[in-house]
Design a protein around this motif. Structure first.
Motif, mmCIF file in Angstrom:
data_model
loop_
_atom_site.group_PDB
_atom_site.id
_atom_site.type_symbol
_atom_site.label_atom_id
_atom_site.label_comp_id
_atom_site.label_asym_id
_atom_site.label_seq_id
_atom_site.Cartn_x
_atom_site.Cartn_y
_atom_site.Cartn_z
ATOM 1 N N ARG A 244 -5.848 -7.853 -2.722
ATOM 2 C CA ARG A 244 -5.868 -8.573 -4.002
ATOM 3 C C ARG A 244 -7.285 -8.655 -4.531
ATOM 4 N NH1 ARG A 244 -3.345 -13.995 -4.915
ATOM 5 N NH2 ARG A 244 -4.866 -14.592 -3.368
ATOM 6 N N ALA A 245 -8.230 -8.914 -3.637
ATOM 7 C CA ALA A 245 -9.634 -9.058 -4.033
ATOM 8 C C ALA A 245 -10.228 -7.734 -4.513
ATOM 9 C CB ALA A 245 -10.437 -9.597 -2.863
ATOM 10 N N GLU A 246 -9.756 -6.633 -3.970
ATOM 11 C CA GLU A 246 -10.306 -5.319 -4.325
ATOM 12 C C GLU A 246 -9.401 -4.554 -5.281
ATOM 13 O OE1 GLU A 246 -11.103 -3.354 -0.676
ATOM 14 O OE2 GLU A 246 -12.633 -4.792 -0.079
ATOM 15 N N SER A 247 -8.328 -5.197 -5.712
ATOM 16 C CA SER A 247 -7.398 -4.552 -6.654
ATOM 17 C C SER A 247 -6.858 -3.245 -6.095
ATOM 18 C CB SER A 247 -8.115 -4.277 -7.978
ATOM 19 O OG SER A 247 -8.629 -5.492 -8.482
ATOM 20 N N THR A 248 -6.589 -3.239 -4.794
ATOM 21 C CA THR A 248 -6.030 -2.037 -4.174
ATOM 22 C C THR A 248 -4.602 -1.814 -4.671
ATOM 23 O OG1 THR A 248 -7.330 -2.489 -2.193
ATOM 24 C CG2 THR A 248 -5.485 -0.955 -1.956
ATOM 25 N N PRO A 249 -4.257 -0.592 -5.050
ATOM 26 C CA PRO A 249 -2.897 -0.283 -5.520
ATOM 27 C C PRO A 249 -1.853 -0.700 -4.499
ATOM 28 C CG PRO A 249 -4.374 1.581 -5.885
ATOM 29 C CD PRO A 249 -5.126 0.583 -5.054
ATOM 30 N N LEU A 250 -1.005 -1.639 -4.856
ATOM 31 C CA LEU A 250 0.039 -2.085 -3.937
ATOM 32 C C LEU A 250 1.399 -1.671 -4.462
ATOM 33 C CD1 LEU A 250 -1.315 -5.628 -3.123
ATOM 34 C CD2 LEU A 250 -1.558 -3.514 -1.817
ATOM 35 N N LYS A 251 2.375 -1.702 -3.557
ATOM 36 C CA LYS A 251 3.731 -1.284 -3.903
ATOM 37 C C LYS A 251 4.693 -2.287 -3.300
ATOM 38 C CE LYS A 251 5.986 3.142 -3.732
ATOM 39 N NZ LYS A 251 6.065 4.286 -2.890
ATOM 40 N N LEU A 252 5.647 -2.726 -4.069
ATOM 41 C CA LEU A 252 6.598 -3.724 -3.586
ATOM 42 C C LEU A 252 7.957 -3.081 -3.343
ATOM 43 C CD1 LEU A 252 7.182 -6.661 -2.992
ATOM 44 C CD2 LEU A 252 7.781 -6.944 -5.393
ATOM 45 N N SER A 253 8.415 -3.158 -2.099
ATOM 46 C CA SER A 253 9.714 -2.561 -1.774
ATOM 47 C C SER A 253 10.850 -3.519 -2.135
ATOM 48 C CB SER A 253 9.760 -2.229 -0.287
ATOM 49 O OG SER A 253 9.730 -3.405 0.465
#
Length: 104
Positions: free
Chosen positions: A78-87
């Motif tokens: 969240r702090a680094e704005s890393t691309p996340l994916k929600l299953s």
DNA sequence: TGGGTGACTAAGT
DNA sequence: CACTTAGCCACCC
């Protein structure tokens, strides 16, 4: 008990340190980057020496962060704005297809 | 030197 | 997409 293979460890840590914020790599990718297939060996090195490197930028091939460290990793993502994916089940994981990075 | 373990991966169910 | 099985390689004692 003698010092572990510094040669292997040094390369693993070097690669992980080179991963920029907002990016990520799988254990296998790190191993391949150092010319090895020891994904598990990388994990062990991380567990032992990872305290000095951004281990959260290293995830499994499925995109899941290191077991028992998911909460901590999520904070960094969240702090680094890393691309996340929600299953569908609500499992948060790194969107490797997008965040995947390789050393130049 | 050898055995057991693991912050893994790919393939199959 | 999630769980299970088998295979791999390097680490630690």
């Amino acid at each position: 008990m003698t010092e572990p293979n510094e040669d292997f460890v040094s390369r693993v840590l070097a690669v992980v340190e080179e991963i920029p914020a907002g990016r990520a790599m799988s254990y296998g990718d790190v191993a391949a980057a150092i010319g090895s297939r020891a994904a598990r060996g990388v994990g062990q090195v991380m567990a032992y020496y990872g305290g000095d490197v951004p281990w959260w930028r290293v995830v499994r091939a499925s995109g899941h962060p290191a077991l028992n460290h998911e909460r901590q990793a999520l904070e960094y993502y969240r702090a680094e704005s890393t691309p996340l994916k929600l299953s569908t089940t609500g499992v948060i994981r790194v969107d490797l297809p997008i965040a995947r990075w390789s050393p130049s």
